[in-house]
Design an enzyme around this catalytic site. Structure first.
Site, PDB file in Angstrom:
ATOM      1  CG  ASP A 172      41.593  18.406 -12.896  1.00 27.08           C
ATOM      2  OD1 ASP A 172      41.095  18.369 -12.034  1.00 27.08           O
ATOM      3  OD2 ASP A 172      41.616  19.240 -13.820  1.00 27.08           O
ATOM      4  CD  GLU A 230      48.318  24.611 -17.754  1.00 29.53           C
ATOM      5  OE1 GLU A 230      47.123  25.019 -18.625  1.00 29.53           O
ATOM      6  OE2 GLU A 230      48.636  24.819 -16.569  1.00 29.53           O
TER       7      GLU A 230
HETATM    8  C1  GLP Z   1      41.490  24.537 -12.487  1.00 31.89           C
HETATM    9  C2  GLP Z   1      40.892  23.065 -12.886  1.00 31.89           C
HETATM   10  C3  GLP Z   1      39.961  23.221 -14.340  1.00 31.89           C
HETATM   11  C4  GLP Z   1      39.078  24.403 -13.943  1.00 31.89           C
HETATM   12  C5  GLP Z   1      39.842  25.487 -14.174  1.00 31.89           C
HETATM   13  C6  GLP Z   1      39.211  26.729 -14.099  1.00 31.89           C
HETATM   14  O1  GLP Z   1      42.788  24.870 -12.619  1.00 31.89           O
HETATM   15  N1  GLP Z   1      41.590  22.146 -13.078  1.00 31.89           N
HETATM   16  O2  GLP Z   1      38.994  21.898 -14.068  1.00 31.89           O
HETATM   17  O3  GLP Z   1      37.935  24.256 -14.932  1.00 31.89           O
HETATM   18  O4  GLP Z   1      41.258  25.492 -13.706  1.00 31.89           O
HETATM   19  O5  GLP Z   1      38.950  27.108 -12.737  1.00 31.89           O
HETATM   20  P1  GLP Z   1      37.825  27.971 -12.114  1.00 31.89           P
HETATM   21  O6  GLP Z   1      36.494  27.586 -12.366  1.00 31.89           O
HETATM   22  O7  GLP Z   1      38.186  28.197 -10.502  1.00 31.89           O
HETATM   23  O8  GLP Z   1      38.036  29.425 -12.948  1.00 31.89           O
END
Ligand code: GLP
Length: 261
Positions: free
Chosen positions: A67, A143
Site C-alpha cells: 500500500d 478498511e
Molecule cells: C498500517 C499498514 C498495514 C499495517 C497496519 C498495522 O496502517 N497499512 O499494512 O499492517 O497498519 O501497523 P503496525 O504493524 O504498525 O501496527
C-alpha cells in the site's frame, strides 16, 4: 490457518525468516509481498542480518509492497516506498528496481492501480506475503467495509487508522493523509503463502476476529479464513482474546520439528 503463539517479536522474526529463507532456497527468483508498519520490522532486521552473514540472498528475488499513502511528496520520510527501502530493501541485496509499490503520486490513480495489478501478475504473482493487521482488522489498507474481492484501488482511511498512524507523523493527526492506494483483499488472497504477524494487546480483538470470527467485511482480515495457506504469528498479548488458545499452543507443541510453516 495455522496459529503460532511465541514468546516475543524476536522469536516470531526467526520463524518468519526461516520460511523466507526456505522459499528462496527452493526458488531464488521468488516474489515477496512486503508490508510496512511496525509489526514486520523485527523480521526485516533478521533478514538483513542473515543477508549480511551470507545465509540468504535476494539477488534474484522481487518484491511488491502492499500500500501507499496518496499525495505524500516524493521526499516525505513516511512515504511507504521510502520506508520499505530504509527498513529493508536497502539493507539486503535486491537489485535496483526489484521492489515496486503502488504510485501514490500518479496523476491517473485508476490507471496506476491497474498497472500495479498487471505488474504483480507479470511477475508470476506473490509467493509469500508478509502482513500486519490494523486494530480495526484491516490488512494492507483495506478498511472495514472493503469488498472481500477487491483489487488495488484508492481507499479512504478511517479515523482510527489515522489516529493509530499519527505516531509516525510526530503525533500530528492532520499530517496523516486521508487516502491511500492498497492492494485489494482479492489481490492479497492470490498470494500463495501468507504470514501475518501481530504483537501487543491492541491487536488482540482484531486477531480474535481474524482467526475465530465470522467472515465479514466489518473485519476485513477475516477473508484470510478462506485462504489455504495462512500462518498467523503472535505474541501472548496479541493472542489473549483467542478462544481456542490452548488448542493452538498444543498443536504447535506437537508439530513435527521437520515441518516448516
Ligand atoms: C498500517 C499498514 C498495514 C499495517 C497496519 C498495522 O496502517 N497499512 O499494512 O499492517 O497498519 O501497523 P503496525 O504493524 O504498525 O501496527
Amino acid at each position: 490457518m495455522e496459529v503460532i503463539i511465541l514468546a516475543d517479536a524476536g522469536e516470531i522474526a526467526g520463524i518468519a525468516a526461516d520460511a523466507i529463507g526456505a522459499l528462496l532456497g527452493r526458488n531464488p527468483t521468488a516474489v515477496l509481498g512486503l508490508a510496512t508498519g511496525s509489526s514486520p520490522l523485527a523480521i526485516y532486521d533478521e533478514l538483513a542480518l542473515r543477508c549480511e552473514a551470507g545465509t540468504i540472498s535476494f539477488r534474484q528475488a522481487r518484491g511488491f509492497t502492499l500500500d501507499e499513502y496518496v499525495g505524500l511528496p516524493a521526499d516525505h520520510p513516511q512515504r511507504y516506498r521510502t520506508v520499505i527501502d530504509e527498513v529493508f530493501v536497502s539493507r539486503v541485496d535486491f537489485v535496483p528496481g526489484a521492489v515496486e509499490g503502488p504510485d501514490g503520486l500518479a496523476a491517473d490513480i485508476p490507471a496506476a492501480c491497474a498497472a500495479y495489478e498487471s505488474a504483480i501478475q507479470a511477475a508470476g504473482g506473490v509467493d509469500l506475503q508478509i502482513l500486519g493487521i490494523g486494530t480495526d482488522g484491516h490488512i494492507g489498507f483495506n478498511e472495514p467495509g472493503s469488498s472481500l474481492a477487491s483489487r488495488t484501488r484508492i481507499k479512504t482511511l478511517t479515523r482510527q487508522t489515522r489516529v493509530d498512524n499519527a505516531r509516525f507523523f510526530d503525533g500530528d493527526l492532520d499530517a496523516v493523509p486521508t487516502h491511500c492506494l492498497t492492494q485489494g483483499l482479492g489481490t492479497i488472497m492470490a498470494a500463495r503463502h501468507i504470514i501475518l504477524v501481530a504483537t501487543g494487546r491492541s491487536k488482540a480483538e482484531a486477531v480474535h476476529q481474524l482467526v475465530e470470527g465470522p467472515v465479514s467485511a466489518l473485519w476485513p482480515a477475516t477473508v484470510l479464513q478462506h485462504h489455504p495457506h495462512v500462518t498467523v504469528l503472535l505474541d501472548d498479548a496479541a493472542a489473549r482474546r483467542l478462544q481456542l488458545v490452548d488448542y493452538y499452543r498444543e498443536t504447535y507443541r506437537s508439530k513435527p520439528k521437520w515441518q516448516g510453516i
